[in-house]
Design an enzyme around this catalytic site. Sequence first.
Site, PDB file in Angstrom:
ATOM      1  N   TYR A 183      -8.749  -9.282   4.987  1.00 17.82           N
ATOM      2  CA  TYR A 183      -9.664  -8.514   4.142  1.00 17.82           C
ATOM      3  C   TYR A 183     -10.812  -9.426   3.666  1.00 17.82           C
ATOM      4  O   TYR A 183     -10.920 -10.574   4.104  1.00 17.82           O
ATOM      5  CB  TYR A 183      -8.882  -7.837   3.007  1.00 17.82           C
ATOM      6  CG  TYR A 183      -7.872  -6.854   3.571  1.00 17.82           C
ATOM      7  CD1 TYR A 183      -8.304  -5.664   4.161  1.00 17.82           C
ATOM      8  CD2 TYR A 183      -6.510  -7.144   3.603  1.00 17.82           C
ATOM      9  CE1 TYR A 183      -7.399  -4.775   4.739  1.00 17.82           C
ATOM     10  CE2 TYR A 183      -5.605  -6.263   4.189  1.00 17.82           C
ATOM     11  CZ  TYR A 183      -6.058  -5.079   4.753  1.00 17.82           C
ATOM     12  OH  TYR A 183      -5.161  -4.205   5.344  1.00 17.82           O
TER      13      TYR A 183
ATOM     14  N   GLY B 288       9.346  -7.154   0.037  1.00 17.57           N
ATOM     15  CA  GLY B 288       8.575  -5.926   0.158  1.00 17.57           C
ATOM     16  C   GLY B 288       9.426  -4.705   0.437  1.00 17.57           C
ATOM     17  O   GLY B 288       9.946  -4.067  -0.477  1.00 17.57           O
TER      18      GLY B 288
ATOM     19  N   ASN C 242      -5.465  -7.737  11.268  1.00 10.68           N
ATOM     20  CA  ASN C 242      -6.814  -7.185  11.156  1.00 10.68           C
ATOM     21  C   ASN C 242      -7.844  -7.947  11.995  1.00 10.68           C
ATOM     22  O   ASN C 242      -8.974  -8.195  11.551  1.00 10.68           O
ATOM     23  CB  ASN C 242      -7.239  -7.105   9.682  1.00 10.68           C
ATOM     24  CG  ASN C 242      -6.527  -5.966   8.967  1.00 10.68           C
ATOM     25  OD1 ASN C 242      -6.386  -4.876   9.534  1.00 10.68           O
ATOM     26  ND2 ASN C 242      -6.059  -6.208   7.752  1.00 10.68           N
TER      27      ASN C 242
ATOM     28  N   THR D  15       0.845  -1.199   0.000  1.00  7.44           N
ATOM     29  CA  THR D  15       0.000   0.000   0.000  1.00  7.44           C
ATOM     30  C   THR D  15       0.877   1.245   0.000  1.00  7.44           C
ATOM     31  O   THR D  15       1.776   1.357   0.822  1.00  7.44           O
ATOM     32  CB  THR D  15      -0.869   0.020   1.273  1.00  7.44           C
ATOM     33  OG1 THR D  15      -1.589  -1.194   1.356  1.00  7.44           O
ATOM     34  CG2 THR D  15      -1.849   1.185   1.254  1.00  7.44           C
TER      35      THR D  15
ATOM     36  N   ASN E 109      -4.688 -11.617   4.769  1.00  8.64           N
ATOM     37  CA  ASN E 109      -4.496 -10.506   5.713  1.00  8.64           C
ATOM     38  C   ASN E 109      -5.769  -9.915   6.317  1.00  8.64           C
ATOM     39  O   ASN E 109      -5.805  -8.736   6.684  1.00  8.64           O
ATOM     40  CB  ASN E 109      -3.660  -9.403   5.037  1.00  8.64           C
ATOM     41  CG  ASN E 109      -2.237  -9.877   4.779  1.00  8.64           C
ATOM     42  OD1 ASN E 109      -1.822 -10.898   5.320  1.00  8.64           O
ATOM     43  ND2 ASN E 109      -1.501  -9.176   3.948  1.00  8.64           N
TER      44      ASN E 109
ATOM     45  N   HIS F 118      -6.534 -10.583  -3.786  1.00 14.36           N
ATOM     46  CA  HIS F 118      -6.091 -10.417  -2.400  1.00 14.36           C
ATOM     47  C   HIS F 118      -7.035 -11.216  -1.503  1.00 14.36           C
ATOM     48  O   HIS F 118      -8.096 -10.747  -1.119  1.00 14.36           O
ATOM     49  CB  HIS F 118      -6.074  -8.945  -2.012  1.00 14.36           C
ATOM     50  CG  HIS F 118      -5.324  -8.680  -0.748  1.00 14.36           C
ATOM     51  ND1 HIS F 118      -5.044  -9.682   0.176  1.00 14.36           N
ATOM     52  CD2 HIS F 118      -4.765  -7.556  -0.239  1.00 14.36           C
ATOM     53  CE1 HIS F 118      -4.363  -9.164   1.175  1.00 14.36           C
ATOM     54  NE2 HIS F 118      -4.181  -7.876   0.948  1.00 14.36           N
TER      55      HIS F 118
HETATM   56  C1  PHB Z   1      -1.818  -1.960   4.697  1.00 15.62           C
HETATM   57  O1  PHB Z   1      -2.208  -1.053   3.957  1.00 15.62           O
HETATM   58  O2  PHB Z   1      -1.283  -1.745   5.772  1.00 15.62           O
HETATM   59  C2  PHB Z   1      -1.988  -3.342   4.256  1.00 15.62           C
HETATM   60  C3  PHB Z   1      -2.691  -3.569   3.102  1.00 15.62           C
HETATM   61  C4  PHB Z   1      -2.851  -4.847   2.641  1.00 15.62           C
HETATM   62  C5  PHB Z   1      -2.310  -5.893   3.335  1.00 15.62           C
HETATM   63  C6  PHB Z   1      -1.600  -5.692   4.486  1.00 15.62           C
HETATM   64  C7  PHB Z   1      -1.433  -4.407   4.955  1.00 15.62           C
HETATM   65  O3  PHB Z   1      -2.469  -7.100   2.868  1.00 15.62           O
END
Ligand code: PHB
Length: 350
Positions: free
Chosen positions: A180, A319, A235, A28, A178, A175
Site C-alpha cells: 500500500y 489473524g 500487491n 479487512t 503489503n 499501515h
Molecule cells: C485485504 O483487504 O485483502 C488486505 C488489506 C490489507 C493488507 C493485506 C490484505 O495489509
Amino acid sequence: MNKGYLFERYALNRFLTLKNRIVMAPMTRNMADDEWVPTEATQHYYARRAEAGLIITEGTIIRPDGQGYTHVPGIYTKKQIAEWGRVTSAVHAKGGLIFSQIWHVGRVTHPHFLNGALPLAPSAIPMTGAVKRSAHLQHGQSRAVTVEEIKGLIESFKMAAENAMEAGFDGIELHGANGYLIDQFLHYHTNHRTDAYGGSPENLARFALEVVAACGEAIGYERVGLRLSPGAYLNEIVGDKRDGKVFHYLLKQLSTLALAYVHTGNFDDTRTFPELDDQTMTDFIRAHYQGNVIANGGYDLEKARLGMEANRFDLVAIGRPFIANPNFIELAKHQLPMHTYEVSMLDTLY
Ligand code: PHB
C-alpha cells in the site's frame, strides 16, 4: 503444552502494558456502512475479542482517496470518529486495548472508488489484475504525487492519528506494509522518483519517516506502531536487491524513536527473501530494529512460543484464528479445541 511467555504481561512502554503477548492482527472485514462508518456490529466484534493483549483494527482509511475496497471504514468524518468512539468504549469496558490501523492504499485501488480520478502513487507504475472483492474492476494506471501532495498526505495521516485519539484509541498503527501507499515509497519497483523521495535508501525511506514523525509528534511516539513488509510479496511489488538497504536504513532511524512497535506485514513468515540477506521478514526486522517487534504470518501458538523463547520477536499477531474463535485467548490458555477458519466466516461480523 509449555505456554512460555504467551500469557505473561508485556510492557510496551511507560503508557501501555498488554495482558498477554497475543495481538489480534488487522483484518479487512468490509462491513462499514455506505458512509464508511463502523456499525454496532463492529462494536460487538471487537469487544468480543478484548482478551487479546492488543487489538489492531482493520485498515481504516485516512481520507477518501485512500479507499481501495468496498465498505472499508474511515476515520476522517465526525460520524466515523463518533462511531469508532463506541467501539473503543466497548473494548475498554471489557478491559482491552485497541489501536486503529490507519491506511492509504496508494495505487491499490480503482477510479471506481475515487469518483473517476486516478489512484495516487509515488510513481505511475501500472498494476494489473482484479481488485480484491470487486472482481469486475481491474487495476491499472496511477498518478505520481507531487511534493505538495506528499505534504498533504503526511498531514492527512497526522489528522487521522489525532482523530483516532479523539475516538479513544490507545494508539495507532501506520499501515506501512503489503504494497500500500507507504510501502510503495519503500520499494524500488514502485518508487522511480528522482526528487527527495526517491533514488537512494535515505530518499525512499523519507516519506515513511516523515509520516512517523508527524504522527509521533502529534500523539506521542509511544502510541504509534508501524507495520512493514521489507520483503516484496503482495500487491505486485517486485523485490529488488536494493530494497534491503532501504529497510536497513529505515529500521536504524526508527530505532532512535520511542515507537510502540514494528509489526511484520506478511502472510507466511517462514519465507525468506534474497533482498533481506535470505532472512525472513521478522528476523530481518529484529536484526536491524531495537524496539518491540510483533511477528505475523501463519504462526500457531507453538511456533509463537518458540520464537519468543529464542528472542526472535516480543509479541505475535494472530489473524484468521481470531475470526474463527472470538474467545481465542481463553481457548488457547486452556488448550481447548478451536474452530478452523473458513472463508464463509467472513460473511458475518461475529
Ligand atoms: C485485504 O483487504 O485483502 C488486505 C488489506 C490489507 C493488507 C493485506 C490484505 O495489509
